[in-house]
Design a protein around this motif. Structure first.
Motif: not given
Length: 465
Positions: A205-207, A213-214, A229-232
């Motif tokens: 959860e903390g990561l 989002f990075g 992050g995964r979105f980018m």
């Protein structure tokens, strides 16, 4: 292609010298002062090459090399040593180092060695990419089935694949949600862009926020460099959020904002970044129930549930078990170096009578085990795992045939007809409707087989299309 190099040395001046010598337009250099520090950098960054000193306090070069080979077996390591003895060089190569350089070193010689290592890394990455693409094609090909329930899934995939609508895939574990997501991406208008999968239940959860989002360098303890992050990573492509029902409530609000406004904010960065991603979410939970229990945001649920696709469990698409099993046997047999041509009628009937609580994933594991065990080209009933027969009665140690109970049937003729019909149907499925082959499978003549079809009212064209 941009490469990331990690230089590990307890002398800051040498690290700076190497960083200056190696830094180019397509190379970014990270530094670490010892082996433990290097391992932390490797956890945060996608490193293509490690250049490590031989002698350092704490974790030295040989210890770091051993740890890298365990954690990142395909990552090349070049060892530096001022103690340029043949013994040290040979030992480092034996332990898995790509090469070694002796201090003081020549810059041109260093460039040659580094370029060779990076070329080697590129070849390994290309091989990984090709294997991933092959795996992806196999997963897409695994959308096998013509049952009415699965046909509805295929129709839904076909109708939504060219759109940018957010999709919610629901269904039990093992029903093939990621395979469907990959098929939608592969056959959609973003097929040439990235497909990025995130298992929301597998990341601490903390990561999760940093993963999604990075973050910026120094945003928190251990953030030693900027991270995308995964979105980018999925920008212009597809982001697959698996097990989205396990996402913490605190993160759900930020995911909602990203979906609504198409902007993200990396951890530790006040600047917003625009993203263009197509989101496909998946869950095996009842999200409406989770909403009622205040475990999932209602607004996020409706944002994800734009185009829902429920995936049926395998027990509701029994007609697909035989073609799925044949598909897995063909694929897995080739991998294992075996030529599997099919299944015996008894094996097919046994699989059709099992409830498959693990769904397609369990069926694939079952077929893989049977493929390994099978001594011939046809998988027999005895090649299947024993748990498939746990509930089947036995008489004197032998399994009672399927569809036959331990008690006396009220109508023996009707019971025998059902048994006969089940074997003929299994044989027809196995032979793809070729009657001569089906007759051979169950050891009767074509004439006798044709007579039984007529007697039992079986229409071949309705069984195999």
């Amino acid at each position: 292609m941009t490469h990331n190099i990690l230089v590990v040395d307890d002398e800051p001046k040498l690290c700076d010298l190497l960083a200056s010598a190696l830094s180019q337009n397509d190379i970014q250099v990270f530094t670490a002062s010892n082996g433990l520090h290097a391992l932390k950098v490797l956890e945060q960054e996608d490193i293509d090459l490690v250049i490590s000193d031989w002698r350092m306090p704490g974790m030295d070069g040989p210890q770091l090399l051993a740890e890298v080979k365990v954690r990142y077996p395909q990552l090349p390591v070049i060892v530096m040593t001022a103690y340029s003895t043949v013994k040290n060089a040979v030992q480092s190569m034996r332990n898995g180092a790509f090469d070694y350089i002796a201090k003081p070193f020549d810059i041109d010689e260093l460039d040659i060695t580094v370029n060779k290592a990076l070329q080697f890394r590129d070849i390994l990455k290309d091989n990984q990419r090709m294997r991933a693409e092959l795996e992806e094609h196999q997963q897409i090909d695994s959308l096998v089935g013509d049952s009415p329930t699965f046909r509805r899934v295929l129709q839904a995939v076909d109708s939504v694949r060219e759109s940018n609508a957010t999709i919610l895939l629901t269904g039990e574990s093992g029903t093939g949600k990621e395979m469907v997501a990959r098929a939608i991406h592969k056959h959609g208008n973003r097929a040439d862009k990235p497909f990025v999968a995130v298992n929301c239940a597998a990341i601490p959860e903390g990561l999760l926020e940093s993963e999604m989002f990075g973050h910026r360098k120094g945003a928190f303890t251990g953030a030693m460099a900027d991270r995308v992050g995964r979105f980018m990573q999925a920008d212009k492509g597809t982001l697959f959020l698996d097990e989205v029902g396990d996402m913490p409530l605190a993160l759900q609000a930020k995911i909602l904002r990203a979906l609504q406004e198409r902007v993200i904010e990396p951890v530790g960065d006040q600047r917003e970044r625009k993203v263009d991603v197509r989101v496909i979410a998946a869950t095996n939970k009842n999200l409406l129930e989770a909403v009622a229990n205040k475990e999932f945001r209602e607004d996020l649920y409706y944002r994800l549930n734009v185009f829902p696709i429920p995936l049926p469990p395998l027990r509701e698409r029994l007609e697909d078990i035989a073609p799925l099993a044949r598909h897995f046997a063909h694929t897995l047999g080739a991998t294992a170096g075996k030529r599997i041509t099919g299944f015996s009628p008894e094996a097919l009937q046994a699989m059709a009578s099992y409830p498959w609580p693990g769904n397609i994933r369990e069926l694939q594991n079952c077929v893989e085990r049977a493929t390994i065990v099978a001594s011939g080209s046809v998988i027999e009933e005895d090649d299947l795992p024993a748990y498939l027969f746990a509930s089947r009665p036995t008489v004197d140690g032998a399994r009672v045939p399927l569809n036959v109970g331990t008690g006396v049937p009220p109508d023996l003729d009707a019971a025998l007809v059902e048994v006969e019909k089940s074997y003929i149907l299994a044989a027809l499925q196995q032979s793809n409707g070729v009657q001569a082959a089906a007759a051979q499978l169950i050891g009767i003549s074509e004439r006798s087989f044709w007579y039984r079809l007529k007697k039992l009212g079986i229409h071949v064209d309705k069984i195999v299309r």
